[in-house]
Design a protein around this motif. Sequence first.
Motif, PDB file in Angstrom:
ATOM      1  N   ASP A 109       0.869  -1.244  -0.031  1.00  0.00           N
ATOM      2  CA  ASP A 109      -0.060  -0.016   0.116  1.00  0.00           C
ATOM      3  C   ASP A 109       0.882   1.330   0.059  1.00  0.00           C
ATOM      4  O   ASP A 109       1.532   1.514   0.951  1.00  0.00           O
ATOM      5  CB  ASP A 109      -0.723  -0.110   1.250  1.00  0.00           C
ATOM      6  CG  ASP A 109      -1.616   1.221   1.328  1.00  0.00           C
ATOM      7  OD1 ASP A 109      -1.838   2.102   0.279  1.00  0.00           O
ATOM      8  OD2 ASP A 109      -2.607   1.288   2.236  1.00  0.00           O
ATOM      9  N   GLY A 142       0.146   4.345   0.161  1.00  0.00           N
ATOM     10  CA  GLY A 142      -0.643   5.302   0.572  1.00  0.00           C
ATOM     11  C   GLY A 142      -0.018   5.608   2.023  1.00  0.00           C
ATOM     12  O   GLY A 142      -0.272   6.508   2.757  1.00  0.00           O
ATOM     13  N   GLU A 166      -3.600   5.888 -10.536  1.00  0.00           N
ATOM     14  CA  GLU A 166      -3.756   6.221  -9.055  1.00  0.00           C
ATOM     15  C   GLU A 166      -2.316   6.736  -8.495  1.00  0.00           C
ATOM     16  O   GLU A 166      -2.144   6.940  -7.365  1.00  0.00           O
ATOM     17  CB  GLU A 166      -4.417   5.173  -8.455  1.00  0.00           C
ATOM     18  CG  GLU A 166      -3.495   3.696  -8.262  1.00  0.00           C
ATOM     19  CD  GLU A 166      -3.595   2.950  -9.467  1.00  0.00           C
ATOM     20  OE1 GLU A 166      -3.219   2.038  -9.332  1.00  0.00           O
ATOM     21  OE2 GLU A 166      -4.148   3.423 -10.497  1.00  0.00           O
ATOM     22  N   HIS A 167      -1.268   6.525  -9.282  1.00  0.00           N
ATOM     23  CA  HIS A 167       0.111   6.929  -8.843  1.00  0.00           C
ATOM     24  C   HIS A 167       0.821   7.741  -9.611  1.00  0.00           C
ATOM     25  O   HIS A 167       0.383   7.762 -10.871  1.00  0.00           O
ATOM     26  CB  HIS A 167       0.718   5.517  -8.474  1.00  0.00           C
ATOM     27  CG  HIS A 167       0.206   4.620  -7.585  1.00  0.00           C
ATOM     28  ND1 HIS A 167      -0.276   3.394  -7.886  1.00  0.00           N
ATOM     29  CD2 HIS A 167       0.009   4.631  -6.114  1.00  0.00           C
ATOM     30  CE1 HIS A 167      -0.885   2.815  -6.986  1.00  0.00           C
ATOM     31  NE2 HIS A 167      -0.502   3.460  -5.781  1.00  0.00           N
ATOM     32  N   SER A 172       3.019   7.247  -4.386  1.00  0.00           N
ATOM     33  CA  SER A 172       1.784   7.760  -4.239  1.00  0.00           C
ATOM     34  C   SER A 172       1.873   9.259  -4.754  1.00  0.00           C
ATOM     35  O   SER A 172       2.802   9.953  -4.384  1.00  0.00           O
ATOM     36  CB  SER A 172       1.126   7.884  -2.676  1.00  0.00           C
ATOM     37  OG  SER A 172       1.861   8.332  -1.896  1.00  0.00           O
TER      38      SER A 172
END
Length: 304
Positions: free
Chosen positions: A135, A137, A153-154, A271
């Motif tokens: 993860d 994040g 998303e990254h 992230s």
Amino acid sequence: MNRRRLPLSQLRAFEAAARHRSFKRAAEELAVTPAAVSHQIRELEALLGVTLFERRTRQVVATAAAEVLYPVLRQGFDAFAETLDALRERSSSESVTLSCTPAFASQWLLPRLADFHAQYPDIDLRIHASEAPLDLGRGMSLAIRYGMGPYPEHEAVELAHDDFVLVASPSLCLARVEDLKAVRHIVFDWYCPTLGLPSWAHWCQAAGCALTDLGPSLSFSDESHAVQAAIAGQGVALLSQTLVRAELERGVLHVPFGPRLPGLRYHLLMSREQAGHAELKRVAAWLKGAFAQEPNRKNDVVNA
């Protein structure tokens, strides 16, 4: 009361019960039985000499003494939690975690870590070598991913394209496709079978032969073991040039013949929220520089 004699477990049970207004819910939170919560609260009541709850059918009601004690404990436990979270975040912010597969870690990353430490002696680097994705994040983390993308998303940077070739130990003395019948062909389990990576069937089609022209198979659950088996002369393997480049340069493996099959792409991910951290940017810069030093695969001489 002396600090060394504070009944911490009993106080914790009371705080949870008072907050939930339920022994059952407090027990679920603390992963104990309702009877255990009730017992700890009775011990606290006996120690203090007061009644903290009125036990009624399917209900407990806090007494006046409980209403005095509860807010003090709530504030204390909240302060504990906030301080511990802050310390945990501080600890994670002082190191950078790099996520990659075990094969990438052992074949590509580990031989280059001395160079990283020489350039960035002040950065604590943690290698998360696993086929399970990390993860990104949480904490300061980077990931090397193998695929086609995109990764919306990254923050994603393409590092390199890859090729797959047939490799073998020079000790096997392979010179032509017909020689493959006498040796094993090595296979291993892909951590993500849906990636669409080159297979022995693809190689045979490109080489103009059939799967039946290969010898018996030797299977592994880990890609790194397949590499070591090829080096040991246990058979031929279809491997990523990126991962076995050092072995090809040292001469412990070579590409005796056959086509080069296009693989996928290596990407560096982080992230978006963490992308501005200085330590992450420095590790990312080192990774991009290390990949940039890789020779141009199109100019490689793959035939020995």
